[in-house]
Design an enzyme around this catalytic site. Structure first.
Site, PDB file in Angstrom:
ATOM      1  N   ARG A 122      16.820  66.290  30.234  1.00  0.00           N
ATOM      2  CA  ARG A 122      16.209  65.546  29.133  1.00  0.00           C
ATOM      3  C   ARG A 122      14.683  65.513  29.298  1.00  0.00           C
ATOM      4  NH1 ARG A 122      20.021  62.175  26.596  1.00  0.00           N
ATOM      5  NH2 ARG A 122      22.050  63.185  26.622  1.00  0.00           N
ATOM      6  N   LYS A 135      18.335  63.653  34.156  1.00  0.00           N
ATOM      7  CA  LYS A 135      17.041  63.021  33.934  1.00  0.00           C
ATOM      8  C   LYS A 135      16.131  63.181  35.152  1.00  0.00           C
ATOM      9  CE  LYS A 135      18.906  59.739  30.597  1.00  0.00           C
ATOM     10  NZ  LYS A 135      19.099  58.325  30.207  1.00  0.00           N
ATOM     11  N   ARG A 177      15.369  63.107  17.934  1.00  0.00           N
ATOM     12  CA  ARG A 177      14.573  62.668  19.087  1.00  0.00           C
ATOM     13  C   ARG A 177      13.703  63.833  19.539  1.00  0.00           C
ATOM     14  NH1 ARG A 177      18.393  61.021  23.491  1.00  0.00           N
ATOM     15  NH2 ARG A 177      18.602  59.109  22.280  1.00  0.00           N
ATOM     16  N   LYS A 198      24.229  64.790  30.863  1.00  0.00           N
ATOM     17  CA  LYS A 198      22.772  64.697  30.772  1.00  0.00           C
ATOM     18  C   LYS A 198      22.149  64.588  32.158  1.00  0.00           C
ATOM     19  CE  LYS A 198      23.128  59.742  29.753  1.00  0.00           C
ATOM     20  NZ  LYS A 198      22.876  58.715  28.732  1.00  0.00           N
ATOM     21  N   CYS A 200      20.697  52.440  28.199  1.00  0.00           N
ATOM     22  CA  CYS A 200      19.522  53.192  27.737  1.00  0.00           C
ATOM     23  C   CYS A 200      18.207  52.464  27.996  1.00  0.00           C
ATOM     24  CB  CYS A 200      19.655  53.535  26.263  1.00  0.00           C
ATOM     25  SG  CYS A 200      20.992  54.698  25.914  1.00  0.00           S
ATOM     26  N   CYS A 209      17.379  48.618  23.611  1.00  0.00           N
ATOM     27  CA  CYS A 209      17.769  49.861  22.941  1.00  0.00           C
ATOM     28  C   CYS A 209      17.942  49.583  21.444  1.00  0.00           C
ATOM     29  CB  CYS A 209      19.069  50.391  23.537  1.00  0.00           C
ATOM     30  SG  CYS A 209      20.510  49.359  23.174  1.00  0.00           S
ATOM     31  N   CYS A 224      25.316  48.140  24.628  1.00  0.00           N
ATOM     32  CA  CYS A 224      26.543  48.653  25.260  1.00  0.00           C
ATOM     33  C   CYS A 224      26.236  48.926  26.721  1.00  0.00           C
ATOM     34  CB  CYS A 224      27.023  49.920  24.537  1.00  0.00           C
ATOM     35  SG  CYS A 224      26.195  51.438  25.057  1.00  0.00           S
ATOM     36  N   CYS A 270      23.522  53.016  16.117  1.00  0.00           N
ATOM     37  CA  CYS A 270      24.138  53.633  17.295  1.00  0.00           C
ATOM     38  C   CYS A 270      25.653  53.447  17.255  1.00  0.00           C
ATOM     39  CB  CYS A 270      23.586  53.025  18.578  1.00  0.00           C
ATOM     40  SG  CYS A 270      24.361  53.729  20.061  1.00  0.00           S
TER      41      CYS A 270
END
Length: 688
Positions: A197, A281, A128, A279, A547, A497, A543, A503
């Site tokens: 991120r 953001k 990514r 993470k 995302c 996603c 899931c 994934c």
């Protein structure tokens, strides 16, 4: 974790230890967690003797070792993200071990397997990129396009955080691909992992000063919070750095330790050895433009300008986040809430103070609760603001009033304001493949265009001369890249996603399933009489991690088992309202049983101009479930606009075959052709 804090500064203990075969300092009861582990300076080889200088500031004796997750230990023992990843990359195995799998995320990669294949696992890696504001140079786009064909699965994917993803990279090719990206002024550093991120900003390349300033601010925030130890360049390009000079204000704020934010003499002055608990953001935008889903970020930054458009300062939201765990009610999606206002010259200091507050106080024992939203939910905004102000060194000013938010897709043709134009292209689920990929490359290469990726997985072609508009429009249409008027409105706002097959967290389909789901929703709309130009925001994830931000959708489908979803309802079209869980474990083939009564009653019982999300909130879930349970279908046809298009079976079969190639229903394609023809006969056939 800081080397000093504004609350209490204890005795500084300087530990100098020589340990053969050192692989990182392990936690001990001598230094309480939350103030531990200052600086570790060790060589690249884990086999050599190493000199370690550990600086800590304990506030009180504490003999109890605080529990930490396994990932925290991996980070601590990694020599700033090097070991054991450096050794694992040299092995002949097609995969890497558990510790290296966690560390490579910080470098921008996830280890994956193809879950469609049975038998021995076929290991591969997803890369990514890091593209603040979604900006991609002409050269980098062409390089990514080449890499997808040579080393990936032949497709590029645009993400919901304005980046590229390359899938299917083999371990033996990782270094080649990484080095190629870096040497072409791209980066994957920090695209994944427990750190800041990609920083979002509106992708539109307007020359308006507020857009330009917001984008510059996003880039400065990204630079401020980029890892500094050099591990990224050591591993992928043998220590050579390919970086442009940083703005002096970024360097100044990073070095500033006047309020106890930094690790002294550390290669990572902001992150230390542990980086962040999870993470993190950040998004920056201008008033009204909510193309970035501003409230879903740990930090949302909104530019405040004077009447003449001159930037003055920033409103700051904190505490947004989407991830959750099924049937664990202590995990939840959350919207950001106002923290305060800062003058424009203070924004980097304010961002740093918020990040340090999370670094010092976010949970590191259980990763389910490590996002900043849980810290703010536990503390409350007043306590959180008070602690941040200690690291910031001043009080926040009162939050400035803002106008209503709008979702702005930036699709179609627009004036940039500098004499050039830009064209926003809708890309279903962000997947660029086949003829579309070939045509985009030709246009971008032939016209030397820069591009930008939007937070809705779309692509913007920038800096287009007026004389190029017609040939570019024609070439795009021939590749199936139509102007927004000719794209189903449901598709315009939909997101999914990647999910299966790559994934590892996916429970069910998302990207591969959403084309059929959207066609089925359109069929239900037609059946109950909802007009074609009406739409709702639909988002699908494989899931509960969120995302594609399904918890902001008017209709969110969240993977809840094989071929089944949770249904979430109640989000707003402008992404300012959190959806709520309506039903669990709805099988994909049963969706019409739920959607038909919901859409029918929205059509027949809504208030004037009421959106689907607002309707479901007003009616309430108890009543909606009752309507679903008692549904027997509409008593009579609801709309005189459900017209029969096809006069004969042969025509229908020909259109159906063509529509299938375009992932559409025959009805959709026929309506698009008719609209296109009618539009071409009237004035203004080109749509902005």
């Amino acid at each position: 974790m800081a080397a000093s804090t504004p609350e209490a500064i204890g005795t500084v203990v300087d530990l100098k230890i020589r340990i053969p075969g050192f692989q990182g300092l392990r936690s001990s009861g001598l230094v309480p967690f939350g103030r531990a582990v200052g600086t570790f300076l060790i060589g690249r080889s884990a086999r050599s003797s190493s000199f370690i200088s550990a600086v800590s500031t304990p506030t009180k004796p504490d003999s109890t070792e605080v529990k930490r997750s396994k990932v925290e230990l991996f980070k601590e023992q990694s020599n700033f993200l090097r070991f054991p990843l450096n050794e694992e990359l040299l092995s002949e195995a097609p995969n890497i071990n558990e510790a290296a799998t966690q560390l490579i995320k910080f470098h921008g990669s996830y280890q994956q397997t193809n879950r469609d294949e049975r038998g021995a696992k076929s290991y591969q890696f997803m890369l990514r990129t890091k593209n603040p504001c979604g900006k991609v140079t002409n050269k980098l786009y062409l390089v990514m396009d080449d890499l997808a064909d040579e080393f990936g699965i032949g497709t590029l994917r645009l993400t919901t955080r304005q980046t590229f993803q390359l899938h299917g990279i083999l371990k033996k090719n990782l270094q080649t691909v990484m080095a190629t990206i870096i040497k072409n002024m791209g980066s994957t550093l920090g695209a994944c992992g427990d750190l800041n991120r990609n920083v979002l900003a509106p992708a539109a390349p307007y020359a308006k000063k507020e857009y330009v300033f917001a984008q510059e601010t996003a880039e400065n925030i990204a630079a401020l919070l980029t890892p500094q130890s050099g591990a990224y360049y050591d591993l992928w390009v043998n220590g050579e750095k390919f970086l442009s000079a940083e703005p002096p204000e970024v360097v100044k704020v990073r070095k500033d330790n006047s309020h106890g934010t930094n690790f002294v003499d550390s290669p990572e002055p902001i992150y230390g050895t542990q980086f962040l608990p999870r993470k993190f953001k950040i998004a920056v935008t201008v008033p009204t433009d909510n193309s970035v889903d501003i409230l879903t970020n740990e930090i949302g930054v909104v530019l405040v300008s004077a009447d003449d458009g001159e930037p003055q300062g920033f409103n700051i939201y904190v505490g947004g986040g989407m991830g959750r765990t099924h049937r664990v009610e202590t995990t939840f999606p959350r919207l950001g809430e106002p923290l305060g206002y800062v003058p424009k010259e203070d924004i980097l200091n304010a961002i740093k103070a918020i990040v340090v507050t999370q670094r010092e106080n976010g949970r590191r024992d259980d990763r389910k609760y490590s996002r900043m939203k849980y810290l703010i939910s536990a503390w409350g905004i007043e306590k959180f603001r008070s602690v941040v102000e200690q690291y910031y060194g001043k009080k926040f000013e009162a939050f400035r009033e803002l106008p209503e938010w709008e979702f702005k897709s930036h699709l179609g043709w627009h004036e940039q304001g500098d004499g050039a134009m830009f064209c926003g292209l809708h890309i279903d689920s962000g997947r660029i493949a086949g003829k579309m990929k070939k045509t985009l490359r030709e246009i971008i290469e032939n016209y030397n265009l820069n591009v930008r990726i939007t937070p809705n997985q779309n692509l913007i072609l920038c800096d287009i001369r007026r004389s190029w508009r017609r040939p570019i429009t024609t070439a795009l249409a021939q590749a199936g890249l139509l102007l927004p008027r000719y794209v189903d409105p449901l598709n315009i706002t939909a997101m999914a996603c990647p999910a299966l097959p790559l994934c590892p967290l996916a429970i069910t389909e998302a990207e591969r399933g959403i084309p059929e789901i959207l066609k089925r929703v359109r069929a239900v709309f037609d059946k109950v009489g909802i007009k074609y130009n009406e739409s709702i925001v639909i988002r699908v994830t494989g899931c509960p991690n969120g995302c594609a931000r399904p918890y902001m959708a008017e209709l969110g489908l969240v993977g809840d088992g094989p071929n089944s979803y949770q249904i979430w309802l109640g989000g707003a079209a402008n992404q300012t309202t959190l959806a709520k869980r309506f039903m669990d474990k709805v099988k994909v083939h049963d969706l019409e049983k739920i959607l038909e009564p919901l859409f029918y009653h929205w059509k027949t019982k809504r208030q004037r101009g009421e959106s689907f999300g607002n309707f479901t909130t007003r009616i309430g879930f108890v009543k909606l479930k009752e309507l679903v349970e008692k549904w027997e279908g509409p008593v009579e046809p609801v709309s005189r606009f459900n017209l029969k298009i096809f006069a004969d079976r042969q025509t229908f079969e020909a259109v159906a075959e063509l529509a299938k190639r375009q992932n559409k229903s025959a009805h959709q394609l026929a309506m698009e052709v008719i609209r296109d023809y009618v539009a071409s006969q009237g004035k203004g056939s080109e749509v902005e």
